[in-house]
Scaffold this motif. Structure first.
Motif, PDB file in Angstrom:
ATOM      1  N   GLY A 168       0.779  -1.228   0.000  1.00 44.91           N
ATOM      2  CA  GLY A 168       0.000   0.000   0.000  1.00 44.91           C
ATOM      3  C   GLY A 168       0.811   1.279   0.000  1.00 44.91           C
ATOM      4  O   GLY A 168       0.305   2.336   0.376  1.00 44.91           O
ATOM      5  N   VAL A 169       2.080   1.208  -0.440  1.00 41.12           N
ATOM      6  CA  VAL A 169       2.929   2.408  -0.424  1.00 41.12           C
ATOM      7  C   VAL A 169       3.022   3.072  -1.805  1.00 41.12           C
ATOM      8  O   VAL A 169       3.673   4.118  -1.954  1.00 41.12           O
ATOM      9  CB  VAL A 169       4.358   2.102   0.083  1.00 41.12           C
ATOM     10  N   GLY A 170       2.388   2.456  -2.800  1.00 40.76           N
ATOM     11  CA  GLY A 170       2.402   3.053  -4.140  1.00 40.76           C
ATOM     12  C   GLY A 170       3.345   2.371  -5.125  1.00 40.76           C
ATOM     13  O   GLY A 170       3.715   2.972  -6.136  1.00 40.76           O
ATOM     14  N   LYS A 171       3.689   1.113  -4.882  1.00 41.67           N
ATOM     15  CA  LYS A 171       4.564   0.396  -5.833  1.00 41.67           C
ATOM     16  C   LYS A 171       3.882   0.228  -7.196  1.00 41.67           C
ATOM     17  O   LYS A 171       4.432   0.603  -8.235  1.00 41.67           O
ATOM     18  CB  LYS A 171       4.909  -1.008  -5.294  1.00 41.67           C
ATOM     19  N   THR A 172       2.664  -0.345  -7.154  1.00 45.39           N
ATOM     20  CA  THR A 172       1.976  -0.620  -8.416  1.00 45.39           C
ATOM     21  C   THR A 172       1.625   0.691  -9.125  1.00 45.39           C
ATOM     22  O   THR A 172       1.799   0.822 -10.338  1.00 45.39           O
ATOM     23  CB  THR A 172       0.706  -1.463  -8.129  1.00 45.39           C
ATOM     24  N   THR A 173       1.156   1.655  -8.348  1.00 46.63           N
ATOM     25  CA  THR A 173       0.806   2.965  -8.909  1.00 46.63           C
ATOM     26  C   THR A 173       2.033   3.591  -9.585  1.00 46.63           C
ATOM     27  O   THR A 173       1.927   4.179 -10.670  1.00 46.63           O
ATOM     28  CB  THR A 173       0.308   3.882  -7.764  1.00 46.63           C
ATOM     29  N   MET A 228       2.447   9.661  -1.955  1.00 50.66           N
ATOM     30  CA  MET A 228       1.249  10.047  -1.187  1.00 50.66           C
ATOM     31  C   MET A 228       1.577  11.123  -0.169  1.00 50.66           C
ATOM     32  O   MET A 228       1.090  11.103   0.961  1.00 50.66           O
ATOM     33  CB  MET A 228       0.625   8.817  -0.508  1.00 50.66           C
ATOM     34  N   PRO A 257       2.537  13.639  -4.695  1.00 52.12           N
ATOM     35  CA  PRO A 257       1.557  14.022  -3.670  1.00 52.12           C
ATOM     36  C   PRO A 257       0.396  13.034  -3.615  1.00 52.12           C
ATOM     37  O   PRO A 257       0.153  12.308  -4.579  1.00 52.12           O
ATOM     38  CB  PRO A 257       1.049  15.377  -4.165  1.00 52.12           C
ATOM     39  N   ARG A 258      -0.304  13.015  -2.500  1.00 51.54           N
ATOM     40  CA  ARG A 258      -1.582  12.307  -2.478  1.00 51.54           C
ATOM     41  C   ARG A 258      -2.525  13.093  -3.388  1.00 51.54           C
ATOM     42  O   ARG A 258      -2.645  14.303  -3.256  1.00 51.54           O
ATOM     43  CB  ARG A 258      -2.135  12.219  -1.051  1.00 51.54           C
ATOM     44  N   ASN A 259      -3.124  12.396  -4.342  1.00 49.52           N
ATOM     45  CA  ASN A 259      -3.907  13.088  -5.362  1.00 49.52           C
ATOM     46  C   ASN A 259      -5.099  12.221  -5.777  1.00 49.52           C
ATOM     47  O   ASN A 259      -4.935  11.031  -6.043  1.00 49.52           O
ATOM     48  CB  ASN A 259      -2.983  13.369  -6.570  1.00 49.52           C
ATOM     49  N   ILE A 278      -4.937  10.245  -9.104  1.00 48.86           N
ATOM     50  CA  ILE A 278      -4.102   9.029  -9.078  1.00 48.86           C
ATOM     51  C   ILE A 278      -4.907   7.871  -8.499  1.00 48.86           C
ATOM     52  O   ILE A 278      -4.888   6.756  -9.013  1.00 48.86           O
ATOM     53  CB  ILE A 278      -2.814   9.256  -8.247  1.00 48.86           C
TER      54      ILE A 278
HETATM   55  N1  LIG Z   1      -0.200   9.481  -4.912  1.00 48.24           N
HETATM   56  C1  LIG Z   1      -1.341   8.858  -4.599  1.00 48.24           C
HETATM   57  N2  LIG Z   1      -2.450   9.571  -4.285  1.00 48.24           N
HETATM   58  C2  LIG Z   1      -3.603   8.958  -3.940  1.00 48.24           C
HETATM   59  N3  LIG Z   1      -3.747   7.627  -3.874  1.00 48.24           N
HETATM   60  C3  LIG Z   1      -2.684   6.859  -4.170  1.00 48.24           C
HETATM   61  C4  LIG Z   1      -1.427   7.421  -4.549  1.00 48.24           C
HETATM   62  N4  LIG Z   1      -0.554   6.410  -4.771  1.00 48.24           N
HETATM   63  C5  LIG Z   1      -1.235   5.273  -4.553  1.00 48.24           C
HETATM   64  N5  LIG Z   1      -2.505   5.519  -4.199  1.00 48.24           N
HETATM   65  C6  LIG Z   1      -3.553   4.527  -3.843  1.00 48.24           C
HETATM   66  O1  LIG Z   1      -3.100   3.833  -2.693  1.00 48.24           O
HETATM   67  C7  LIG Z   1      -3.435   2.452  -2.787  1.00 48.24           C
HETATM   68  C8  LIG Z   1      -2.165   1.600  -2.687  1.00 48.24           C
HETATM   69  O2  LIG Z   1      -1.340   1.880  -3.805  1.00 48.24           O
HETATM   70  P1  LIG Z   1      -0.575   0.715  -4.587  1.00 48.24           P
HETATM   71  O3  LIG Z   1       0.167   1.349  -5.696  1.00 48.24           O
HETATM   72  O4  LIG Z   1      -1.510  -0.398  -4.936  1.00 48.24           O
HETATM   73  O5  LIG Z   1       0.435   0.213  -3.465  1.00 48.24           O
HETATM   74  P2  LIG Z   1       1.347  -1.108  -3.417  1.00 48.24           P
HETATM   75  O6  LIG Z   1       1.514  -1.598  -4.812  1.00 48.24           O
HETATM   76  O7  LIG Z   1       2.614  -0.639  -2.785  1.00 48.24           O
HETATM   77  O8  LIG Z   1       0.615  -2.081  -2.550  1.00 48.24           O
HETATM   78  C9  LIG Z   1      -4.178   2.286  -4.097  1.00 48.24           C
HETATM   79  O9  LIG Z   1      -5.552   2.324  -3.841  1.00 48.24           O
HETATM   80  C10 LIG Z   1      -3.764   3.494  -4.922  1.00 48.24           C
HETATM   81  O10 LIG Z   1      -4.740   3.901  -5.852  1.00 48.24           O
END
Ligand SMILES: Nc1ncnc2c1ncn2[C@@H]1O[C@H](COP(=O)(O)OP(=O)(O)O)[C@@H](O)[C@H]1O
Ligand SMILES: [Mg+2]
Length: 253
Positions: A13-18, A185, A214-216, A219
């Motif tokens: 949940g830290v934004g790896k996939t994103t 985020m 940023p948290r957005n 995204i």
């Molecule tokens: N910059 C961001 N702003 C808002 N939401 C975000 C941002 N980056 C990621 N998220 C959300 O946070 C959640 C976890 O992100 P994700 O990329 O799946 O993490 P991971 O792959 O590390 O588990 C998802 O629901 C994603 O849409």
């Protein structure tokens, strides 16, 4: 120049996939040929583009288990310069098999080798652990990108994670570089986040990307419409920050 970048963190949940998707798409916008490989059995990469996991015929799992040629698992999702290899894991049994098959740490490296000539960037979206799959990624990668949030526990965990990575790399891939630590985020309004960011910059210096994500809301919304943020709203703060990150990464290389 061809480079394999593993996006990894012990935390979920830290934004790896994103980051894999939106950095990848941003590099593709800068005319780089990009492949994202989903190493996470959760299969979020295919899901982010609304590909039905049961309709995906071949993914990385089939390549590893059945020796399906990797080219058959490369999936075009209708974007220029950008392709994905879905995870291909369909159930718990597949997931356990995947862990068993990846006990050999050099496997992914040998699978990806022929693709290095085709792509400018191969981005590995890792699962949230240091298990056998991530070890395969560390061995296969040229560099590692670590997303972190500016939270006390996240920063504490980062030190431990860096140590663990260095240990695996020392034994199995001494040439591995740290591409950078990426703040994701980020919310200025949250107490302490700026101090944590500054502390991190002080200790890791230019290993922290200048670009901060940023948290957005755009995204967060993008996966629900099956698009990267740049195609949902190119002028959003989220889209611009990932384009900046791609530019910074290209300048650093
Ligand atoms: N910059 C961001 N702003 C808002 N939401 C975000 C941002 N980056 C990621 N998220 C959300 O946070 C959640 C976890 O992100 P994700 O990329 O799946 O993490 P991971 O792959 O590390 O588990 C998802 O629901 C994603 O849409
Ligand atoms: Mg993920």
């Amino acid at each position: 120049m061809s480079k394999i970048i593993a996006i990894s963190s012990q935390k979920g949940g830290v934004g790896k996939t994103t980051t894999a998707i939106n950095l990848g798409v941003s590099l593709a916008i800068f005319q780089k040929k990009v492949l994202i490989v989903d190493l996470d059995p959760q299969g979020s990469i295919a899901a982010s583009f609304h590909l039905d996991e049961f309709k995906v015929q071949y993914g990385l799992f089939q390549v590893i288990k059945d020796k399906t040629p990797l080219v058959m698992a490369i999936t075009d999702i209708g974007l220029d310069n950008f392709e994905i290899v879905p995870s291909g894991v369909r159930d718990d049994e597949d997931e356990m098999d995947l862990f068993a098959y990846t006990l050999q740490p050099e496997l992914l490296k040998s699978i990806l080798k022929p693709l290095k000539e085709i792509y400018d960037f191969i981005i590995l979206d890792c699962p949230p652990s240091l298990g056998s799959i991530t070890q395969n990624a560390i061995v296969a990668a040229d560099s590692i990108l670590i997303p972190v949030q500016t939270e006390y526990y996240a920063i504490k965990a980062l030190g431990k994670f860096l140590k663990s990575i260095r240990k695996v790399a020392r034994e199995k891939n001494p040439a591995l570089k740290l591409e950078g630590v990426l703040i994701t985020m980020y919310e200025k309004r949250i107490k302490n986040s700026h101090k944590i960011y500054n502390d991190l910059k002080c200790s890791l210096k230019n290993l922290v990307f200048e670009t901060v994500i940023p948290r957005n809301s755009k995204i967060a919304e993008a996966p629900s419409v099956g698009k990267p943020v740049a195609l949902l709203d190119v002028s959003s703060v989220g889209s611009i920050s990932y384009l900046k990150l791609a530019e910074e990464l290209l300048n650093r290389n």
